[in-house]
Write an enzyme that holds these catalytic residues in place. Sequence first.
Site, mmCIF file in Angstrom:
data_model
loop_
_atom_site.group_PDB
_atom_site.id
_atom_site.type_symbol
_atom_site.label_atom_id
_atom_site.label_comp_id
_atom_site.label_asym_id
_atom_site.label_seq_id
_atom_site.Cartn_x
_atom_site.Cartn_y
_atom_site.Cartn_z
ATOM 1 N N GLU A 34 83.294 48.930 75.519
ATOM 2 C CA GLU A 34 82.380 47.928 74.975
ATOM 3 C C GLU A 34 81.114 47.961 75.821
ATOM 4 O OE1 GLU A 34 84.379 44.034 73.931
ATOM 5 O OE2 GLU A 34 85.987 44.996 75.073
ATOM 6 N N ARG A 259 97.462 49.908 83.547
ATOM 7 C CA ARG A 259 96.081 49.896 84.016
ATOM 8 C C ARG A 259 96.015 50.252 85.502
ATOM 9 N NH1 ARG A 259 92.649 44.567 82.789
ATOM 10 N NH2 ARG A 259 93.976 43.706 84.430
ATOM 11 N N LYS A 269 84.758 42.852 84.044
ATOM 12 C CA LYS A 269 83.314 43.017 83.819
ATOM 13 C C LYS A 269 82.602 41.671 83.809
ATOM 14 C CE LYS A 269 83.582 45.899 80.242
ATOM 15 N NZ LYS A 269 83.125 46.763 79.127
#
Length: 569
Positions: A34, A259, A269
């Site tokens: 994104e 992850r 983020k």
Amino acid sequence: MENRSTPSNFIKNAITEDLRSGKVKEVVTRFPPEPNGYLHIGHAKAIWINFTLADEFGGKTNLRFDDTNPAKEDTEYVNSIQEDVKWLGYEWDELRFASDYFEEMYKRAELLVTKGKAYVDDLSADEIRQLRGTLTQPGQNSPHRERSVEENLDLFRRMHAGDFKDGEKVLRAKIDMSSPNINLRDPVLYRISHTHHHNTGDKWCIYPMYAFAHPLEDAIEGVTHSLCSLEFEDQRPFYDWVVAECEMPSVPHQYEFGRLNVAQTMTSKRKLKLLVDEGHVDGWDDPRMPTISGLRRRGYTPEAIRSFVYEAGISKSQGLVDLQMLEHFIREDLKLTVPRTMAVLRPLKVVITNYPEGQTEMFEVENNIENEEMGTRQVLFSRELYIERDDFMENPAHKYFRLFPGNEVRLKNAYFIKCNEFIKDEHGEVVELHCTYDPETKSGSGFTGRKVKGTLHWVEASQAVPAEFRLYEPLISAEAPDEVVADLEGLDAPAEKAEPSFLDQINPKSIDILQGFVEPALRESVAQDKYQFFRHGYFNVDSKYSAPGHLVFNLVVPLKSSFQPPKQG
């Protein structure tokens, strides 16, 4: 770039079987960031997995921007992501944007409405949340859930036409409000947002939600193996529902991997952006940041990062990787490739009183004692030098073998010197040492008359080049920041507690700026030049603040670590 395949793992096994059985003809993956921030070290793992696995099987990988939320997206992020992926050594087959498919997504949403699988809801986001239920309690139906197909289609088209204000209506999937999987409790598919989009301008005032858009993008692009991190596992049933109910001709399959969590490293983020916006760091590329651009500016290499994520591996479990593992791989990458020079970070002047005034001499020194191919350089020596301030003690501690009154040490690649006296300023600080040297002890002369226990690095004073040194410690004090703890426990950190606890974990000593000197040979150094400074560590010329006449060096990593990577076998 070295072509190192992924170790055996469950995704690789699934791809092998899909090709063997004929389920897929060509492997297609995608890296789908994104564009609402810069890439971080966790993304490096996702990049490596997607590109490397596709390459191993002769497939292709698209770089696709999931740009469905224009309020948080920017072309700055789009450009930085492309730069980072290329810097890491990967080339995508096609560059795509979710916004390229907005027309197709809208048509598929209309299809859901006509099938009675989606409805327009007037509830606010808070009201939807309140009726959603909990992990143990089922949700409640919206009072607008039973609108007719005709009414829903009319309202959705009016949403598209811009007849309503932001937040006034949403389009929701009609699935099951009592499902044990909260992601299937009539999730929102479209929301109204009269926001300028970086790619489509003002063409759209409704935007698809990420969870709805993402499976459609994969299906449109013919992605065969949609690889994502483990937090998306619970969304897989909705992913499959979207692909099936939207009647997509291509059916991708989602696989989830653990992850990459690194100790003392925070990769949200949203929180990284907060650090930037509030000035806790000097940008997304601050060398303390875990972003790819921050690691690059600090002095990490793509080879070291790829080795790190390779060693971390691919599995279904979450884990916490020691920060020293990342540091190990940058040391391994630099130790045979960068010059080893001398720099004094906290200078203390030394005058060799019995060395003739005006006399100088040159010493030939190896650029890297472990790599003879790097050759040698000439190092200037004279009567006045700089050494490190902590290499002298007026009252030495037990087993202190450096310089103190009456003690003798070796100057690296030069002579033995003996401290005879010292000078203090008006504040009682030692500012100058007076020493004598023994000309018979010249390095390389074969002198064996006596031995000394201490060896000091130094820089000749008259030609010393002033330099700034930036030493770093982890930006986050906690071994496992809140978000990592939540990830390891399979929980979501409470949003209302995230900022205070996160800001409390910032390390006030994460940066220390020193003014010292380097050898004259480094005078023309430019951004990204790397060196090993004797006894200090590996340093990189800063790309933001360093300039001709003003050298700034970032500490990449100290010299030593107790970390040992596991043996491959």
